[in-house]
Design a protein around this motif. Structure first.
Motif, PDB file in Angstrom:
ATOM      1  N   THR A 158       4.022   0.346  10.448  1.00  0.00           N
ATOM      2  CA  THR A 158       4.192   1.682  10.182  1.00  0.00           C
ATOM      3  C   THR A 158       5.680   1.964   9.944  1.00  0.00           C
ATOM      4  O   THR A 158       6.584   1.282  10.274  1.00  0.00           O
ATOM      5  CB  THR A 158       3.739   2.361  11.464  1.00  0.00           C
ATOM      6  N   PHE A 159       5.839   3.259   9.404  1.00  0.00           N
ATOM      7  CA  PHE A 159       7.199   3.806   9.572  1.00  0.00           C
ATOM      8  C   PHE A 159       7.949   4.325  10.730  1.00  0.00           C
ATOM      9  O   PHE A 159       8.997   4.784  10.583  1.00  0.00           O
ATOM     10  CB  PHE A 159       7.233   4.914   8.402  1.00  0.00           C
ATOM     11  N   ASN A 160       7.359   4.175  11.891  1.00  0.00           N
ATOM     12  CA  ASN A 160       7.760   4.792  13.174  1.00  0.00           C
ATOM     13  C   ASN A 160       9.108   4.070  13.589  1.00  0.00           C
ATOM     14  O   ASN A 160       9.069   2.769  13.648  1.00  0.00           O
ATOM     15  CB  ASN A 160       6.701   4.554  14.226  1.00  0.00           C
ATOM     16  N   ASN A 161      10.026   4.885  13.632  1.00  0.00           N
ATOM     17  CA  ASN A 161      11.395   4.341  13.956  1.00  0.00           C
ATOM     18  C   ASN A 161      12.059   3.422  13.112  1.00  0.00           C
ATOM     19  O   ASN A 161      13.139   2.676  13.544  1.00  0.00           O
ATOM     20  CB  ASN A 161      11.336   3.613  15.306  1.00  0.00           C
ATOM     21  N   LYS A 162      11.364   3.428  11.680  1.00  0.00           N
ATOM     22  CA  LYS A 162      12.121   2.655  10.901  1.00  0.00           C
ATOM     23  C   LYS A 162      13.296   3.666  10.134  1.00  0.00           C
ATOM     24  O   LYS A 162      13.354   4.826   9.862  1.00  0.00           O
ATOM     25  CB  LYS A 162      11.259   2.377   9.643  1.00  0.00           C
ATOM     26  N   VAL A 163      14.270   2.635   9.520  1.00  0.00           N
ATOM     27  CA  VAL A 163      15.372   3.530   8.454  1.00  0.00           C
ATOM     28  C   VAL A 163      14.879   2.926   7.344  1.00  0.00           C
ATOM     29  O   VAL A 163      15.077   1.638   6.939  1.00  0.00           O
ATOM     30  CB  VAL A 163      16.854   3.086   9.001  1.00  0.00           C
ATOM     31  N   VAL A 164      14.744   4.007   6.328  1.00  0.00           N
ATOM     32  CA  VAL A 164      14.186   3.660   4.724  1.00  0.00           C
ATOM     33  C   VAL A 164      15.417   4.185   4.095  1.00  0.00           C
ATOM     34  O   VAL A 164      15.573   5.389   4.210  1.00  0.00           O
ATOM     35  CB  VAL A 164      12.966   4.416   4.731  1.00  0.00           C
ATOM     36  N   TRP A 165      15.897   3.255   3.131  1.00  0.00           N
ATOM     37  CA  TRP A 165      16.862   3.679   2.122  1.00  0.00           C
ATOM     38  C   TRP A 165      15.967   3.766   0.614  1.00  0.00           C
ATOM     39  O   TRP A 165      15.415   2.821   0.471  1.00  0.00           O
ATOM     40  CB  TRP A 165      17.902   2.548   1.944  1.00  0.00           C
ATOM     41  N   HIS A 201      12.162  -5.252   4.719  1.00  0.00           N
ATOM     42  CA  HIS A 201      11.207  -5.187   3.639  1.00  0.00           C
ATOM     43  C   HIS A 201      11.729  -4.448   2.360  1.00  0.00           C
ATOM     44  O   HIS A 201      12.447  -3.394   2.439  1.00  0.00           O
ATOM     45  CB  HIS A 201      10.121  -4.158   4.265  1.00  0.00           C
ATOM     46  N   TYR A 202      11.605  -5.252   1.319  1.00  0.00           N
ATOM     47  CA  TYR A 202      12.167  -4.826  -0.085  1.00  0.00           C
ATOM     48  C   TYR A 202      10.933  -4.369  -0.516  1.00  0.00           C
ATOM     49  O   TYR A 202       9.825  -4.847  -0.849  1.00  0.00           O
ATOM     50  CB  TYR A 202      12.592  -5.972  -1.026  1.00  0.00           C
ATOM     51  N   LYS A 258      10.010  -9.231   3.723  1.00  0.00           N
ATOM     52  CA  LYS A 258       8.855  -8.967   3.102  1.00  0.00           C
ATOM     53  C   LYS A 258       9.344  -8.340   1.668  1.00  0.00           C
ATOM     54  O   LYS A 258      10.353  -7.815   1.452  1.00  0.00           O
ATOM     55  CB  LYS A 258       8.086  -7.859   3.857  1.00  0.00           C
ATOM     56  N   VAL A 259       8.516  -8.494   0.791  1.00  0.00           N
ATOM     57  CA  VAL A 259       8.666  -7.938  -0.657  1.00  0.00           C
ATOM     58  C   VAL A 259       7.197  -7.304  -1.101  1.00  0.00           C
ATOM     59  O   VAL A 259       6.138  -7.988  -1.236  1.00  0.00           O
ATOM     60  CB  VAL A 259       9.133  -8.960  -1.838  1.00  0.00           C
ATOM     61  N   THR A 260       7.423  -6.110  -1.544  1.00  0.00           N
ATOM     62  CA  THR A 260       6.186  -5.404  -2.006  1.00  0.00           C
ATOM     63  C   THR A 260       6.575  -5.097  -3.611  1.00  0.00           C
ATOM     64  O   THR A 260       7.664  -4.166  -3.655  1.00  0.00           O
ATOM     65  CB  THR A 260       5.578  -4.192  -1.353  1.00  0.00           C
ATOM     66  N   MET A 261       5.971  -5.611  -4.437  1.00  0.00           N
ATOM     67  CA  MET A 261       6.310  -5.125  -5.855  1.00  0.00           C
ATOM     68  C   MET A 261       5.135  -3.796  -6.261  1.00  0.00           C
ATOM     69  O   MET A 261       3.885  -4.211  -6.174  1.00  0.00           O
ATOM     70  CB  MET A 261       6.203  -6.106  -6.895  1.00  0.00           C
ATOM     71  N   ILE A 262       5.495  -2.624  -6.633  1.00  0.00           N
ATOM     72  CA  ILE A 262       4.897  -1.584  -6.845  1.00  0.00           C
ATOM     73  C   ILE A 262       5.063  -1.541  -8.397  1.00  0.00           C
ATOM     74  O   ILE A 262       5.846  -1.274  -9.094  1.00  0.00           O
ATOM     75  CB  ILE A 262       5.329  -0.176  -6.233  1.00  0.00           C
ATOM     76  N   CYS A 263       3.640  -1.317  -9.106  1.00  0.00           N
ATOM     77  CA  CYS A 263       3.529  -1.491 -10.483  1.00  0.00           C
ATOM     78  C   CYS A 263       2.835  -0.287 -10.825  1.00  0.00           C
ATOM     79  O   CYS A 263       1.701  -0.082 -11.065  1.00  0.00           O
ATOM     80  CB  CYS A 263       2.909  -2.719 -11.038  1.00  0.00           C
ATOM     81  N   PRO A 264       3.432   0.838 -11.197  1.00  0.00           N
ATOM     82  CA  PRO A 264       2.930   2.080 -11.713  1.00  0.00           C
ATOM     83  C   PRO A 264       2.369   1.898 -13.070  1.00  0.00           C
ATOM     84  O   PRO A 264       3.075   1.294 -14.078  1.00  0.00           O
ATOM     85  CB  PRO A 264       4.210   2.969 -11.556  1.00  0.00           C
ATOM     86  N   GLY A 265       1.468   2.692 -13.313  1.00  0.00           N
ATOM     87  CA  GLY A 265       0.850   3.011 -14.632  1.00  0.00           C
ATOM     88  C   GLY A 265       1.518   4.297 -14.992  1.00  0.00           C
ATOM     89  O   GLY A 265       2.713   4.445 -14.926  1.00  0.00           O
ATOM     90  N   PHE A 266       0.684   5.100 -15.723  1.00  0.00           N
ATOM     91  CA  PHE A 266       1.482   6.278 -16.030  1.00  0.00           C
ATOM     92  C   PHE A 266       1.316   7.198 -14.926  1.00  0.00           C
ATOM     93  O   PHE A 266       0.260   7.381 -14.308  1.00  0.00           O
ATOM     94  CB  PHE A 266       0.663   6.978 -17.396  1.00  0.00           C
ATOM     95  N   VAL A 267       2.593   8.041 -14.612  1.00  0.00           N
ATOM     96  CA  VAL A 267       2.793   8.779 -13.494  1.00  0.00           C
ATOM     97  C   VAL A 267       3.546  10.102 -14.089  1.00  0.00           C
ATOM     98  O   VAL A 267       4.591   9.601 -14.981  1.00  0.00           O
ATOM     99  CB  VAL A 267       3.663   8.381 -12.460  1.00  0.00           C
ATOM    100  N   ALA A 307       0.078   0.867   0.222  1.00  0.00           N
ATOM    101  CA  ALA A 307       0.583  -0.404  -0.122  1.00  0.00           C
ATOM    102  C   ALA A 307       1.678  -1.009   0.574  1.00  0.00           C
ATOM    103  O   ALA A 307       1.803  -2.048   1.190  1.00  0.00           O
ATOM    104  CB  ALA A 307       0.887  -0.462  -1.568  1.00  0.00           C
ATOM    105  N   ILE A 308       2.685  -0.148   0.854  1.00  0.00           N
ATOM    106  CA  ILE A 308       3.856  -0.293   1.872  1.00  0.00           C
ATOM    107  C   ILE A 308       3.272  -0.829   3.224  1.00  0.00           C
ATOM    108  O   ILE A 308       3.638  -1.886   3.854  1.00  0.00           O
ATOM    109  CB  ILE A 308       5.057   0.516   1.599  1.00  0.00           C
ATOM    110  N   ARG A 309       2.595   0.238   3.395  1.00  0.00           N
ATOM    111  CA  ARG A 309       2.097   0.031   5.112  1.00  0.00           C
ATOM    112  C   ARG A 309       1.415  -1.570   5.266  1.00  0.00           C
ATOM    113  O   ARG A 309       1.290  -2.015   6.188  1.00  0.00           O
ATOM    114  CB  ARG A 309       1.139   1.190   5.577  1.00  0.00           C
ATOM    115  N   LYS A 310       0.593  -1.848   4.133  1.00  0.00           N
ATOM    116  CA  LYS A 310      -0.200  -2.974   3.977  1.00  0.00           C
ATOM    117  C   LYS A 310       0.706  -4.336   3.576  1.00  0.00           C
ATOM    118  O   LYS A 310       0.154  -5.257   3.767  1.00  0.00           O
ATOM    119  CB  LYS A 310      -1.268  -2.782   3.250  1.00  0.00           C
ATOM    120  N   GLU A 311       2.018  -4.028   3.531  1.00  0.00           N
ATOM    121  CA  GLU A 311       2.629  -5.178   2.956  1.00  0.00           C
ATOM    122  C   GLU A 311       2.458  -6.020   2.013  1.00  0.00           C
ATOM    123  O   GLU A 311       2.342  -7.169   2.056  1.00  0.00           O
ATOM    124  CB  GLU A 311       3.307  -6.071   4.345  1.00  0.00           C
ATOM    125  N   LYS A 312       1.654  -5.292   0.968  1.00  0.00           N
ATOM    126  CA  LYS A 312       1.347  -6.136  -0.131  1.00  0.00           C
ATOM    127  C   LYS A 312       2.253  -6.691  -0.969  1.00  0.00           C
ATOM    128  O   LYS A 312       3.351  -6.329  -1.011  1.00  0.00           O
ATOM    129  CB  LYS A 312       0.335  -4.957  -1.177  1.00  0.00           C
TER     130      LYS A 312
END
Length: 263
Positions: free
Chosen positions: A2-9, A134-135, A177-186, A225-230
């Protein structure tokens, strides 16, 4: 996770996906560090967010890799720790290989690959010391298969997968952890800001990007996807099936891309 109490850059937080992530995450019980080159634009994003007291604006330029270690120290000092780095900053490219100057290829590698790697390496000792980190890396479907007129972009995004797959293996024992996010067209301004053959901005939108996923829809799927640590997440419309088709028949994917309207 979860993002609870996390610091996100978040890098590239002044517009598009980064802006949408900042606004959405500001509704969670977490603290945010927003970075891009444009401080004024970052302040405007901060003003749109909930709980601005939990948000720090920290400008940076990914092309200036020598400055990123110091900036990372400043980021850590903002809230005393960093839990998640969302490597979202970068640029795209639209031009034929034969016309594209090597300076454009170099620029894409400096920003999209080397800048992201330098920032991530600067933060890595902090993650290891905390035994958690987590990257999240915004790559592209073009980091898994290629498309015409995006050669420099495809090259830089493919390189990110090679680096971060190795990082994930080396630091499994450190709970990194590493999660690679691969967008298509956004539907963002990524095409308008894309570099052309001589390094100038394209300035206009292409049809496929215009018809891409709304950024709010993409953001929701990305955060899931980040929450699931994919390890990897492929987010888009029908273009995402190119990932699976390449595994089955690279030649068939080649023919389909040639027949598509992607330009």
């Amino acid at each position: 996770m979860t993002f609870n109490n996390k610091v996100v850059w978040i890098t590239g937080a002044s517009s598009g996906i980064g802006k949408s992530l900042a606004i959405t995450l500001s509704q969670e019980n977490c603290k945010l560090i927003l970075s891009s080159r444009r401080k004024e634009a970052l302040e405007k994003v901060k003003a749109l967010c909930n709980n601005p007291k939990n948000i720090t604006v920290l400008p940076l330029d990914l092309a200036e890799t020598n400055s990123l270690k110091k900036i990372t120290e400043m980021a850590i000092s903002s809230f005393g720790k960093i839990d998640i780095l969302i490597n979202n900053g970068g640029i795209s490219q639209r031009s034929p290989i034969i016309e594209t100057t090597i300076e454009v290829d170099r620029k894409l590698m400096e920003v999209d690959y080397l800048g992201t790697v330098a920032l991530s390496k600067a933060l890595l000792p902090h993650f290891v010391a905390n035994n958690y980190g987590h990257y999240v890396v915004v790559s592209s479907l073009m980091g898994k298969f290629s498309s015409p007129f995006r050669s420099a972009y495809c090259g830089a995004k493919h390189a990110l997968h090679g680096f971060f797959d190795a990082l994930r293996l080396e630091h499994e024992a450190d709970n990194v952890k590493v999660t690679m996010i691969c967008p298509g067209f956004v539907n963002t301004n990524v095409a308008r800001n894309a570099l052309t053959a001589d390094g100038s901005k394209q300035g206009d939108q292409d049809e496929m990007t215009e018809k891409g996923l709304p950024v709010a829809v993409f953001t929701k799927k990305m955060l899931q996807a980040i929450r699931k640590e994919k390890f990897e997440a492929y987010i888009g419309k029908k273009e995402r099936f190119g990932i699976y088709l390449k595994r089955i028949s690279p030649k068939l994917l080649h023919k389909l891309v040639l027949r598509s309207k992607v330009r």
